[in-house]
Write a protein that holds these residues in place. Structure first.
Motif, PDB file in Angstrom:
ATOM      1  N   TYR A  97      11.922  28.908  37.092  1.00  0.00           N
ATOM      2  CA  TYR A  97      11.081  28.485  38.195  1.00  0.00           C
ATOM      3  C   TYR A  97      10.063  27.449  37.732  1.00  0.00           C
ATOM      4  N   GLY A  98       9.468  27.734  36.577  1.00  0.00           N
ATOM      5  CA  GLY A  98       8.374  26.905  36.080  1.00  0.00           C
ATOM      6  C   GLY A  98       8.784  25.488  35.730  1.00  0.00           C
ATOM      7  N   THR A  99       9.997  25.316  35.178  1.00  0.00           N
ATOM      8  CA  THR A  99      10.425  23.968  34.784  1.00  0.00           C
ATOM      9  C   THR A  99      10.478  23.036  35.993  1.00  0.00           C
ATOM     10  N   GLY A 100      11.092  23.515  37.072  1.00  0.00           N
ATOM     11  CA  GLY A 100      11.177  22.699  38.279  1.00  0.00           C
ATOM     12  C   GLY A 100       9.798  22.422  38.864  1.00  0.00           C
ATOM     13  N   MET A 101       8.975  23.480  38.927  1.00  0.00           N
ATOM     14  CA  MET A 101       7.620  23.348  39.469  1.00  0.00           C
ATOM     15  C   MET A 101       6.805  22.332  38.692  1.00  0.00           C
ATOM     16  N   LEU A 102       6.825  22.495  37.376  1.00  0.00           N
ATOM     17  CA  LEU A 102       6.024  21.625  36.527  1.00  0.00           C
ATOM     18  C   LEU A 102       6.488  20.171  36.661  1.00  0.00           C
ATOM     19  N   SER A 103       7.806  19.989  36.720  1.00  0.00           N
ATOM     20  CA  SER A 103       8.327  18.629  36.840  1.00  0.00           C
ATOM     21  C   SER A 103       7.910  18.007  38.159  1.00  0.00           C
ATOM     22  N   MET A 104       7.890  18.816  39.224  1.00  0.00           N
ATOM     23  CA  MET A 104       7.460  18.260  40.507  1.00  0.00           C
ATOM     24  C   MET A 104       5.969  17.995  40.520  1.00  0.00           C
ATOM     25  N   LEU A 105       5.230  18.860  39.851  1.00  0.00           N
ATOM     26  CA  LEU A 105       3.789  18.643  39.746  1.00  0.00           C
ATOM     27  C   LEU A 105       3.533  17.321  39.020  1.00  0.00           C
ATOM     28  N   LEU A 106       4.257  17.114  37.922  1.00  0.00           N
ATOM     29  CA  LEU A 106       4.076  15.898  37.131  1.00  0.00           C
ATOM     30  C   LEU A 106       4.466  14.662  37.921  1.00  0.00           C
ATOM     31  N   SER A 107       5.535  14.781  38.716  1.00  0.00           N
ATOM     32  CA  SER A 107       6.026  13.582  39.399  1.00  0.00           C
ATOM     33  C   SER A 107       5.423  13.444  40.794  1.00  0.00           C
ATOM     34  N   SER A 108       5.813  14.334  41.702  1.00  0.00           N
ATOM     35  CA  SER A 108       5.391  14.180  43.102  1.00  0.00           C
ATOM     36  C   SER A 108       3.884  14.195  43.275  1.00  0.00           C
TER      37      SER A 108
END
Lengths: 265, 195
Positions: A97-108
């Protein structure tokens, strides 16, 4: 022409719903078996969008930064869950869960913030009229890219275990051994946005531009907004996909550079 | 000459207290299937989580980066996997004399991997490991898919390699005749323990 918006009421939406009912009847008649899912999806969309409309109305009214942050956080959390659920094989535990979340936080999130701070500069900078739709567009699109990339990474790694381990056995580093798979995961994640940029305006009329025109906006301005959004989405997707693939592929190996398929399920 | 020394190696299904293969020696392993032979070789190469110490001469495994350890101590599984289209990219420098010793012409390097027979794959898998000039080899039934003539060539090639480089070889073999032929010592593995 200075049209303004033609207001929509229950009657107009009811007419559209009857068209949908027709599609459902067709599905039932031809035994396609999707009428139930059609109904559920339509009700979900109607309820979710109406709620969003209500919330946004409230947000525009109060302009409370905390409320705006809470809505943004909720959007991020739901997008994170979507990314997680779209993967055939995801990382176990919080990593999945965290990998996707963190990546979206970093990008979006970061790109939405940069856009309102540097490019659009509304007052106040967190005005929900700009921040929330921007974030929504970015999350919706990077979510797809990240989900596709992580799904490809997990699936290919699982299927090509033998190849990866053969390279490890011969003394290659983990990064070399999974390099091909990493590249194909990145490519898979970026293809949708590359395609939609290439087709924009020729094959497809992008949703946001259509919306602005329907709402009476100047088509040229609408086109500029659409270009802005496409660029932001492409940048966000590239950033988000790259970080998701980097984090996830790192997690697939341990300190001794062993392939750890037991971390996938 | 570098001795391969395995000390208190533990992983689920495997308990090895002390196993030594001197440089230039071939130690043959056998035992019923499921007794942990493959687990042992994979653990030595550090491909799966395990506890214990493995030495190659005065170098201890844990102090070397994993990739460097595996380049020196190469595990060759019974079934090989190939990641490129043709044979050539699977090693930087193929040893021509060794290709010839196993009955290959030079043009085998341009063959498509898909079209290789099981036996050809097995021979080339050993060759791509040897091409990296390892200091020790962990061989998991290296002649399982070979006909008698090729088996003999393989045995000779590996024996010569061990003698010339003074490399320790751990060799899993089901064939008593082969063990007698190539092995300097032999051990039996039962339920993850040496007997």
């Amino acid at each position: 022409m200075n049209g303004g918006v033609i207001p929509l009421g229950g009657f107009e939406l009811g007419l559209a719903a009857s068209l949908l009912a027709l599609a459902g009847a067709l599905s039932w008649r031809l035994q396609m078996g999707v009428e139930r899912r059609l109904l559920v999806a339509a009700v979900r969309a109607a309820v979710q969008l109406s709620l969003l409309g209500l919330v946004l109305q409230q947000l525009f009214h109060t302009l409370s930064p905390w409320l705006i942050a809470a809505v943004a956080g909720l959007m991020l959390a739901v997008a994170g869950y979507e990314v997680w659920s779209r993967q055939g094989r995801h990382l176990k535990g919080w990593w999945g869960y965290g990998t996707g979340m963190l990546s979206m936080l970093l990008s979006s999130v970061s790109i939405a913030l940069i856009t309102v701070q540097v490019i659009l500069q509304p007052t106040p900078w967190f005005h929900p009229q700009y921040l929330i739709p921007l974030l929504g567009m970015l999350l919706g699109n990077t979510m797809t890219g990240i989900a596709v990339a992580m799904d490809t990474l997990g699936r290919e790694t699982w299927n090509r275990q033998g190849e990866i381990e053969a390279r490890l056995m011969l003394g290659e580093h983990a990064i070399e051994a999974i390099g091909d798979i990493r590249r194909s995961a990145l490519r898979a994640g970026l293809i949708p946005i590359l395609n939609s940029m290439a087709a924009a305006g020729v094959v497809s009329l992008p949703g946001m531009m259509t919306g602005q025109i329907l709402a009476g906006g100047n088509p040229l301005q609408a086109a500029r907004y659409q270009i802005l959004i496409l660029f932001l989405i492409a940048a966000g997707t590239a950033l988000g996909t790259a970080s998701a693939v980097l984090i996830a592929s790192h997690r697939l190996f341990d300190k001794r550079e062993r392939l750890r398929l037991d971390r996938l399920n | 000459m570098a001795e391969l020394w395995i000390e208190r190696l533990e992983r689920p299904g495997l308990h090895i207290t002390d196993l030594r293969v001197p440089g230039g020696h071939i130690l043959c392993l056998h035992g019923p299937s499921g007794s942990g032979k493959t687990l042992l070789l994979r653990a030595i190469a550090d491909l799966d989580p395990n506890n214990g110490q493995v030495w190659l001469g005065d170098r201890v495994r844990e102090r070397l980066p994993a990739a460097q350890w595996r380049r020196q101590v190469i595990y060759v599984p019974p079934v090989s996997h190939w990641w490129a289209e043709t044979v050539r990219p699977h090693a930087a420098r193929w040893a021509e004399d060794m290709l010839a010793a196993l009955g290959f012409e030079r043009d085998v390097l341009d063959w498509s991997v898909r079209r290789l027979s099981t036996g050809e794959r097995q021979r080339l898998a050993v060759l791509r490991a040897l091409a990296r000039e390892p200091e020790a080899l962990l061989l998991d039934e290296p002649t399982a898919n070979l006909d008698p003539a090729n088996t003999e060539h393989m045995e000779k090639l590996l024996r010569d390699f061990a003698r010339e480089r003074q490399a320790p070889l751990l060799w899993v073999s089901h064939d008593p005749a082969q063990r007698a032929q190539v092995g300097d010592t032999e051990h039996r593995l039962v339920e993850g323990r040496l007997q």
